[in-house]
Design a protein around this motif. Structure first.
Motif, PDB file in Angstrom:
ATOM      1  N   GLY A 105      -6.924   1.290  -1.918  1.00 46.38           N
ATOM      2  CA  GLY A 105      -5.554   0.792  -1.955  1.00 46.38           C
ATOM      3  C   GLY A 105      -5.345  -0.370  -1.010  1.00 46.38           C
ATOM      4  O   GLY A 105      -4.686  -1.367  -1.352  1.00 46.38           O
TER       5      GLY A 105
ATOM      6  N   VAL B   8       0.875  -1.175   0.000  1.00 41.79           N
ATOM      7  CA  VAL B   8       0.000   0.000   0.000  1.00 41.79           C
ATOM      8  C   VAL B   8       0.909   1.220   0.000  1.00 41.79           C
ATOM      9  O   VAL B   8       1.717   1.404   0.917  1.00 41.79           O
ATOM     10  CB  VAL B   8      -0.919   0.032   1.226  1.00 41.79           C
ATOM     11  CG1 VAL B   8      -1.789   1.293   1.207  1.00 41.79           C
ATOM     12  CG2 VAL B   8      -1.794  -1.208   1.280  1.00 41.79           C
TER      13      VAL B   8
ATOM     14  N   PRO C  86       1.170   5.051   4.527  1.00 44.57           N
ATOM     15  CA  PRO C  86      -0.170   5.041   3.925  1.00 44.57           C
ATOM     16  C   PRO C  86      -1.111   6.106   4.465  1.00 44.57           C
ATOM     17  O   PRO C  86      -2.144   6.365   3.857  1.00 44.57           O
ATOM     18  CB  PRO C  86      -0.683   3.637   4.282  1.00 44.57           C
ATOM     19  CG  PRO C  86       0.017   3.313   5.569  1.00 44.57           C
ATOM     20  CD  PRO C  86       1.390   3.903   5.416  1.00 44.57           C
TER      21      PRO C  86
ATOM     22  N   GLN D  45       1.801   5.496  -0.374  1.00 38.81           N
ATOM     23  CA  GLN D  45       1.290   6.791   0.082  1.00 38.81           C
ATOM     24  C   GLN D  45       0.341   7.373  -0.961  1.00 38.81           C
ATOM     25  O   GLN D  45      -0.741   7.853  -0.628  1.00 38.81           O
ATOM     26  CB  GLN D  45       2.456   7.743   0.330  1.00 38.81           C
ATOM     27  CG  GLN D  45       2.048   9.151   0.697  1.00 38.81           C
ATOM     28  CD  GLN D  45       3.246  10.060   0.900  1.00 38.81           C
ATOM     29  OE1 GLN D  45       4.375   9.613   0.995  1.00 38.81           O
ATOM     30  NE2 GLN D  45       2.993  11.344   0.942  1.00 38.81           N
ATOM     31  N   ASN D  46       0.748   7.351  -2.215  1.00 42.26           N
ATOM     32  CA  ASN D  46      -0.113   7.787  -3.315  1.00 42.26           C
ATOM     33  C   ASN D  46      -0.695   6.545  -3.974  1.00 42.26           C
ATOM     34  O   ASN D  46       0.024   5.777  -4.605  1.00 42.26           O
ATOM     35  CB  ASN D  46       0.697   8.611  -4.322  1.00 42.26           C
ATOM     36  CG  ASN D  46       1.256   9.877  -3.697  1.00 42.26           C
ATOM     37  OD1 ASN D  46       0.544  10.583  -3.011  1.00 42.26           O
ATOM     38  ND2 ASN D  46       2.540  10.143  -3.920  1.00 42.26           N
ATOM     39  N   VAL D  47      -1.989   6.369  -3.816  1.00 44.34           N
ATOM     40  CA  VAL D  47      -2.612   5.088  -4.158  1.00 44.34           C
ATOM     41  C   VAL D  47      -2.507   4.755  -5.639  1.00 44.34           C
ATOM     42  O   VAL D  47      -2.437   3.597  -6.027  1.00 44.34           O
ATOM     43  CB  VAL D  47      -4.093   5.094  -3.725  1.00 44.34           C
ATOM     44  CG1 VAL D  47      -4.695   3.714  -3.877  1.00 44.34           C
ATOM     45  CG2 VAL D  47      -4.213   5.561  -2.284  1.00 44.34           C
TER      46      VAL D  47
ATOM     47  N   ARG E 171     -10.217   6.646  -1.103  1.00 44.75           N
ATOM     48  CA  ARG E 171      -9.251   6.156  -2.103  1.00 44.75           C
ATOM     49  C   ARG E 171      -8.181   5.298  -1.439  1.00 44.75           C
ATOM     50  O   ARG E 171      -7.764   4.284  -1.994  1.00 44.75           O
ATOM     51  CB  ARG E 171      -8.627   7.330  -2.847  1.00 44.75           C
ATOM     52  CG  ARG E 171      -9.549   8.009  -3.830  1.00 44.75           C
ATOM     53  CD  ARG E 171      -8.795   8.912  -4.801  1.00 44.75           C
ATOM     54  NE  ARG E 171      -8.189  10.045  -4.115  1.00 44.75           N
ATOM     55  CZ  ARG E 171      -8.799  11.212  -3.922  1.00 44.75           C
ATOM     56  NH1 ARG E 171     -10.044  11.392  -4.358  1.00 44.75           N
ATOM     57  NH2 ARG E 171      -8.176  12.202  -3.310  1.00 44.75           N
ATOM     58  N   GLN E 172      -7.758   5.697  -0.236  1.00 43.46           N
ATOM     59  CA  GLN E 172      -6.754   4.891   0.454  1.00 43.46           C
ATOM     60  C   GLN E 172      -7.328   3.546   0.871  1.00 43.46           C
ATOM     61  O   GLN E 172      -6.619   2.535   0.869  1.00 43.46           O
ATOM     62  CB  GLN E 172      -6.210   5.656   1.669  1.00 43.46           C
ATOM     63  CG  GLN E 172      -4.939   5.056   2.267  1.00 43.46           C
ATOM     64  CD  GLN E 172      -3.768   5.051   1.309  1.00 43.46           C
ATOM     65  OE1 GLN E 172      -3.720   4.247   0.382  1.00 43.46           O
ATOM     66  NE2 GLN E 172      -2.827   5.952   1.521  1.00 43.46           N
ATOM     67  N   ARG E 173      -8.616   3.507   1.206  1.00 41.88           N
ATOM     68  CA  ARG E 173      -9.270   2.230   1.509  1.00 41.88           C
ATOM     69  C   ARG E 173      -9.225   1.302   0.290  1.00 41.88           C
ATOM     70  O   ARG E 173      -9.028   0.094   0.420  1.00 41.88           O
ATOM     71  CB  ARG E 173     -10.727   2.453   1.936  1.00 41.88           C
ATOM     72  CG  ARG E 173     -10.895   3.060   3.306  1.00 41.88           C
ATOM     73  CD  ARG E 173     -12.373   3.351   3.581  1.00 41.88           C
ATOM     74  NE  ARG E 173     -12.557   4.086   4.808  1.00 41.88           N
ATOM     75  CZ  ARG E 173     -12.719   3.536   6.014  1.00 41.88           C
ATOM     76  NH1 ARG E 173     -12.725   2.211   6.126  1.00 41.88           N
ATOM     77  NH2 ARG E 173     -12.878   4.287   7.075  1.00 41.88           N
TER      78      ARG E 173
ATOM     79  N   LEU F 137      -3.215  11.992   4.306  1.00 46.23           N
ATOM     80  CA  LEU F 137      -4.593  12.197   4.756  1.00 46.23           C
ATOM     81  C   LEU F 137      -4.642  13.256   5.846  1.00 46.23           C
ATOM     82  O   LEU F 137      -3.655  13.514   6.534  1.00 46.23           O
ATOM     83  CB  LEU F 137      -5.154  10.877   5.297  1.00 46.23           C
ATOM     84  CG  LEU F 137      -5.110   9.675   4.341  1.00 46.23           C
ATOM     85  CD1 LEU F 137      -5.604   8.425   5.059  1.00 46.23           C
ATOM     86  CD2 LEU F 137      -5.940   9.939   3.097  1.00 46.23           C
TER      87      LEU F 137
END
Length: 426
Positions: free
Chosen positions: A146, A83, A163, A85-87, A142-144, A167
Motif C-alpha cells: 500500500g 494509504v 495505516p 487502514q485496509n489496503v 501487504r501494508q508495505r 497490524l
C-alpha cells in the motif's frame, strides 16, 4: 526540513462535512507545510477519516474549501496519494501489478513505469516479492505494498489513514521506525505527510505538529501542538512524557453540549460516560494491578484506540488516578482488581452509582417498573445528539447489567431492577 515561510502545500478553511442532517466536523482550518509530518488525532467518530478524504478530494465538503498549492480543489487532489487502514489490494494481481496501478491509470509509458515501480518496491523493502500475490503476504507486507502504491506516483503530500492500526504491535512499530528512517534520509519521494490516528503515542512519536479533533459530532480542531523534540524520541524523556500528557488532556477533555447554558445542563448530560465495555475496565484494572503506576504512552501502546476512554472510565469510577506522569489504581481500584466474581460486581455496583446516568436509571426504576428505555433517551436527547444519547444509554446498560443494578429487555426496550440495586443506597 520545514520551511515556515513558504506557502502551505495543502490547506483547509472553514471545512465542514455532514451526512444528511448529521454533522461530522465543522469549521476546520489547517495547513500542511512543506517538509513536515502532521498528525490529526481523534477518537472514533470524530470525523478524522472523512476530513482526510476531503483533503484527498475523494469526498466533497459540505462547506468550506480545500486548496492545493493555492488553487481551490475541485475533484480529486492531484498532489496527494492515500494509504488506507485496509489496503484493498487486488487479489488477482501481483505485488508489481498492484504497485503500478496508479501509473497505469495515468497512462505513464511502460519503460518509465517499470523504473518507477522498481524504485518504489526497493525503497519500501519489497524486493523479491514482485511476483507474489496478496494472499501470500503477511499483514505487514501487504501494508508495505500500500505504501509503495501510494509513493510510486511521487505525491507532494502522502495522506495516511490509520495505516498501522490493523497490524500487530511489533510489525506496526517496525514500519513506523522504517518510515521515519526514510523520511530522515531525504529519499522519501514526497514533501509532506499527514497521518490520521487514534493513537496519541503514535502521533507524538511521528509528528512535527499534532491537531486534536473534538470528539463531539460536528466538532472542530480542539487543540494544536508543536512537537519540537528531536528524533528518535525517547519515551523516558520528561519533555516527551509532558507532551503526551498534554495531548491526552486535550483529547479526553469534556465540553458542555451547550456552554452558554452550562448551569442548566443536567448532570447526567454534563458528566458523560466513557462508552467502553466493562471488559475493558476490568482488563485495565488488572493491568495496573500487575504493573503498578504506568505511563500514559505505555497504556496507549497496550490498549491502542481505547486507552483514553478506558482510563477515563476507571477514573470516573474512582478506581484510578492520573496526573502528567501516568496512572495508577486507587485503594478502591486495587480492591476491585483483586476481587473475583460477585465481590467484584458488588464493588463495581457501588462505584457505578457515582456515575450520574447510572444513578438516574436506578432512581427512575425505584419510581417506575418496568422502565421504558425511551424515558432515559428522552432525558438525554434534550442535550445530546440522538447518536450520543444512544451511545450513552448502551454504555449504561452494559455497566448496569455487569453490576446487576438493572436488567434490560432489548426486545421490548424495558429496564427492570437487578438484585444489587435493592442492597445499595443512592
Amino acid at each position: 526540513m520545514m520551511d515556515g515561510m513558504s506557502e502551505p502545500l495543502l490547506s483547509a478553511r472553514g471545512l465542514s462535512r455532514s451526512f444528511g442532517e448529521l454533522p461530522v466536523f465543522a469549521g476546520v482550518d489547517l495547513d500542511v507545510r512543506d517538509g513536515e509530518i502532521l498528525a490529526v488525532l481523534g477518537r472514533s467518530g470524530s470525523g478524522k477519516s472523512s476530513l482526510l478524504r476531503c483533503l484527498a478530494g475523494l469526498l466533497d465538503p459540505t462547506a468550506g474549501t480545500v486548496t492545493y498549492r493555492g488553487a481551490v480543489l475541485s475533484g480529486s487532489n492531484p498532489g496527494t496519494a492515500t494509504v488506507f487502514q485496509n489496503v484493498a489490494l487486488l487479489p488477482w494481481q501481483t505485488v508489481w501489478q498492484n504497485v503500478e496501478l496508479g501509473l497505469r491509470a495515468r497512462r505513464v509509458p511502460a519503460r518509465v513505469r517499470a523504473a518507477a515501480v522498481r524504485a518504489a518496491i526497493g525503497l519500501i523493502g519489497l524486493d523479491g516479492f514482485e511476483s507474489a500475490y496478496p494472499r501470500e503476504l503477511s499483514g505487514g507486507m501487504r501494508q508495505r505494498v500500500g505504501f509503495a502504491r501510494a509513493l510510486v506516483v511521487e505525491p507532494d503530500v502522502l495522506l495516511m489513514d490509520e495505516p498501522f492500526s490493523a497490524l500487530d504491535v511489533l510489525t506496526a512499530e517496525n514500519l513506523r521506525g522504517e518510515l521515519l528512517e526514510l523520511w530522515a534520509s531525504g529519499e522519501f519521494p514526497t514533501r509532506a505527510l499527514v497521518l490520521v490516528t487514534h493513537d496519541l503515542a503514535e502521533a507524538v512519536q511521528l509528528a512535527d505538529r499534532v491537531l486534536v479533533l473534538d470528539s463531539a459530532p460536528g466538532g472542530t480542531v480542539r487543540a494544536a501542538f508543536d512537537v519540537p523534540l528531536p528524533r528518535p524520541r525517547l519515551t523516558d524523556d520528561p519533555a516527551y512524557r509532558e507532551l503526551v500528557a498534554a495531548v491526552y488532556d486535550a483529547m479526553t477533555g469534556r465540553t458542555n453540549p451547550r456552554p452558554d447554558t452550562a448551569g442548566d445542563v443536567p448532570e447526567l448530560a454534563r458528566v458523560a460516560m466513557p462508552t467502553v465495555p466493562v471488559d475493558g475496565v476490568v482488563g485495565l484494572a488488572s493491568l495496573l494491578l500487575a504493573d503498578g503506576p504506568t505511563r500514559l504512552d505505555r497504556l496507549a501502546g497496550h490498549l491502542g484506540a481505547g486507552a483514553a476512554d478506558v482510563l477515563d472510565a476507571l477514573v470516573l469510577l474512582g478506581f484510578a488516578a492520573r496526573d502528567e506522569h501516568g496512572a495508577e489504581l486507587t485503594d478502591a481500584g486495587v480492591g476491585f482488581a483483586a476481587a473475583d466474581g460477585a465481590d467484584a460486581r458488588e464493588l463495581f455496583a457501588a462505584a457505578a452509582l457515582a456515575v450520574p446516568l447510572v444513578r438516574t436509571i436506578v432512581a427512575e426504576l425505584r419510581a417506575r417498573q418496568p422502565l421504558p428505555a425511551d424515558r432515559i433517551l428522552r432525558l438525554l436527547s434534550g442535550w445530546l445528539t440522538p447518536a450520543q444519547a444512544t451511545e450513552q444509554f448502551e454504555a449504561a446498560v452494559d455497566w448496569g447489567r455487569y453490576a446487576n443494578l438493572y436488567r434490560y429487555d432489548a426486545d421490548h426496550a424495558l429496564l427492570r431492577p437487578g438484585a444489587t440495586a435493592t442492597l445499595l443506597d443512592l
